[in-house]
Write a protein that holds these residues in place. Structure first.
Motif, PDB file in Angstrom:
ATOM      1  N   GLY A 272       0.192   7.057   4.275  1.00 22.29           N
ATOM      2  CA  GLY A 272       0.904   5.809   4.023  1.00 22.29           C
ATOM      3  C   GLY A 272       0.014   4.592   4.201  1.00 22.29           C
ATOM      4  O   GLY A 272       0.088   3.625   3.424  1.00 22.29           O
ATOM      5  N   ILE A 273      -0.832   4.635   5.230  1.00 17.14           N
ATOM      6  CA  ILE A 273      -1.776   3.530   5.456  1.00 17.14           C
ATOM      7  C   ILE A 273      -2.743   3.422   4.289  1.00 17.14           C
ATOM      8  O   ILE A 273      -3.061   2.326   3.811  1.00 17.14           O
ATOM      9  CB  ILE A 273      -2.529   3.737   6.786  1.00 17.14           C
ATOM     10  N   MET A 274      -3.214   4.582   3.801  1.00 18.57           N
ATOM     11  CA  MET A 274      -4.136   4.564   2.667  1.00 18.57           C
ATOM     12  C   MET A 274      -3.452   4.002   1.423  1.00 18.57           C
ATOM     13  O   MET A 274      -4.046   3.202   0.680  1.00 18.57           O
ATOM     14  CB  MET A 274      -4.662   5.974   2.385  1.00 18.57           C
ATOM     15  N   PHE A 275      -2.169   4.394   1.181  1.00 17.88           N
ATOM     16  CA  PHE A 275      -1.433   3.845   0.038  1.00 17.88           C
ATOM     17  C   PHE A 275      -1.335   2.321   0.144  1.00 17.88           C
ATOM     18  O   PHE A 275      -1.513   1.603  -0.850  1.00 17.88           O
ATOM     19  CB  PHE A 275      -0.017   4.431  -0.017  1.00 17.88           C
ATOM     20  N   LEU A 276      -1.038   1.841   1.346  1.00 20.23           N
ATOM     21  CA  LEU A 276      -0.904   0.402   1.556  1.00 20.23           C
ATOM     22  C   LEU A 276      -2.205  -0.323   1.249  1.00 20.23           C
ATOM     23  O   LEU A 276      -2.213  -1.368   0.586  1.00 20.23           O
ATOM     24  CB  LEU A 276      -0.472   0.126   3.000  1.00 20.23           C
ATOM     25  N   PHE A 277      -3.323   0.236   1.713  1.00 19.17           N
ATOM     26  CA  PHE A 277      -4.618  -0.389   1.474  1.00 19.17           C
ATOM     27  C   PHE A 277      -4.944  -0.410  -0.020  1.00 19.17           C
ATOM     28  O   PHE A 277      -5.574  -1.355  -0.515  1.00 19.17           O
ATOM     29  CB  PHE A 277      -5.712   0.349   2.251  1.00 19.17           C
ATOM     30  N   VAL A 278      -4.512   0.649  -0.728  1.00 20.11           N
ATOM     31  CA  VAL A 278      -4.745   0.675  -2.176  1.00 20.11           C
ATOM     32  C   VAL A 278      -3.967  -0.452  -2.856  1.00 20.11           C
ATOM     33  O   VAL A 278      -4.506  -1.165  -3.713  1.00 20.11           O
ATOM     34  CB  VAL A 278      -4.335   2.051  -2.747  1.00 20.11           C
ATOM     35  N   PHE A 279      -2.697  -0.633  -2.473  1.00 21.05           N
ATOM     36  CA  PHE A 279      -1.897  -1.714  -3.047  1.00 21.05           C
ATOM     37  C   PHE A 279      -2.532  -3.072  -2.777  1.00 21.05           C
ATOM     38  O   PHE A 279      -2.496  -3.977  -3.613  1.00 21.05           O
ATOM     39  CB  PHE A 279      -0.486  -1.689  -2.458  1.00 21.05           C
TER      40      PHE A 279
END
Length: 340
Positions: A272-279
């Protein structure tokens, strides 16, 4: 060289975790089949189901040696093709199955919580776990998994835009030429030469689909987790259920809560943290490999709460490994275990 060092460390963690996962999950299956209390009922098949799932997850992890990688508005699961049993096409398909296992893991625990609630509430639907209809419940993680497989293989498939965007960065960090690896992952948007923003629709649709599966799983776990907790507490204050039944249900509930926290901490929160950083277009680069490491560890540690919390299994482990006190205390412990 930093990427190479992370790759070596990741490979070591994946290999050690796989050996431990296969060993401890096989041991748990043996205990479930031979030392389970009668009150466990159909729940033992759910426990065996998840142990087999985690063994297969570990084997796939060792075969692929996948590396999660975040670069700007894209995140990838990269698999090197050198010294592999399969070619690029086969590895791409297996990579999508790896995505599927991640998605299925969430549904597995959702089904577990629903079952626990059916047991403690004595709901008539519990009978569906005692005949062939149990396969309908077992199929739910399969559908979740297939959703993630399709998202990875179709909606997040390699394309010219993604390959052009990540080619030089992967080469710089991992020292891999473009033809030496395959990947799956969404490239959400890119900035054009004129400064405009180009949105890639299909990856966004895929991300929306898998986000929906995550949210639905979390809602089921929270709702039925609360219902189980409330019902078990009310069981304790009544005399309608046997002491052994109450004790076992409490043990299984707390074991399940801890088992569910493990994938949330090791898999879903890092991802989830990685998804957030991608956004947010924040480049994690090689440090995205932490996600690969925590996912590899998950199947190895997930069975431990069940082994330690469920009394029958704990006593059997103490007895088998010679940790129990001698003479009368051993006989008493064995007698207590047989009674449950």
């Amino acid at each position: 060289m930093l990427g190479k060092q992370w790759s070596y460390l990741l490979k070591l963690i994946q290999d050690v975790s796989a050996v431990f996962s296969i060993t401890i999950n096989s041991f748990l299956i043996l205990l479930v089949l031979t030392k389970s209390p009668k009150q466990l009922g159909a729940y033992k098949w759910l426990m065996i189901y998840i142990s087999i799932f985690e063994i297969l997850y570990s084997i796939l992890d060792v075969i692929l040696v996948p590396q999660h990688y975040s670069h700007g508005p894209t995140f990838l699961v990269i698999v090197g093709i050198q010294n592999k049993l399969f070619g690029p096409s086969g590895l791409t398909l297996l990579n999508s199955f790896y995505w599927g296992f991640f998605g299925a893991s969430m549904a597995v625990f959702a089904v577990h919580f629903v079952y626990r609630w059916l047991v403690v509430s004595e709901n008539p639907l519990l009978e569906t776990f005692n005949d062939r209809r149990i396969w309908l419940w077992f199929s739910i993680p399969l559908w979740y998994g297939l959703t993630w497989v399709g998202t990875g293989y179709i909606l997040s498939a390699p394309n010219n835009s993604t390959s052009k965007f990540i080619r030089e960065n992967v080469k710089e960090i991992f020292e891999l030429e473009f033809g030496e690896y395959i990947y799956l992952g969404p490239f959400l948007y890119e900035t054009m030469d004129d400064g405009s923003l180009k949105i890639h629709v299909m990856p966004f649709i895929g991300l929306g689909i898998i986000s929906a599966t995550i949210v639905s799983s979390v809602i089921v776990v929270l709702v039925f987790g609360y219902l189980c907790y409330d019902k078990i507490n009310r069981l304790v204050t009544t005399t309608t259920a046997s002491v052994k039944f109450k004790k076992l249900q409490r043990q299984l509930f707390y074991s399940l809560v801890i088992q569910t926290l493990i994938p949330f901490v090791l898999m879903h929160i890092p991802a989830g943290i990685m998804f957030l950083f991608v956004f947010l277009d924040i480049d994690l680069g090689v440090y995205s490999a932490v996600v690969s490491m925590t996912i590899a560890i998950y199947p190895a540690v997930d069975p431990i709460p069940t082994l330690l919390i469920v009394e029958n299994y704990r006593k059997t482990i103490i007895k088998w490994f010679g940790c129990a006190p001698k003479t009368n205390s051993i006989r008493n412990s064995t007698f207590d275990s047989s009674k449950t």
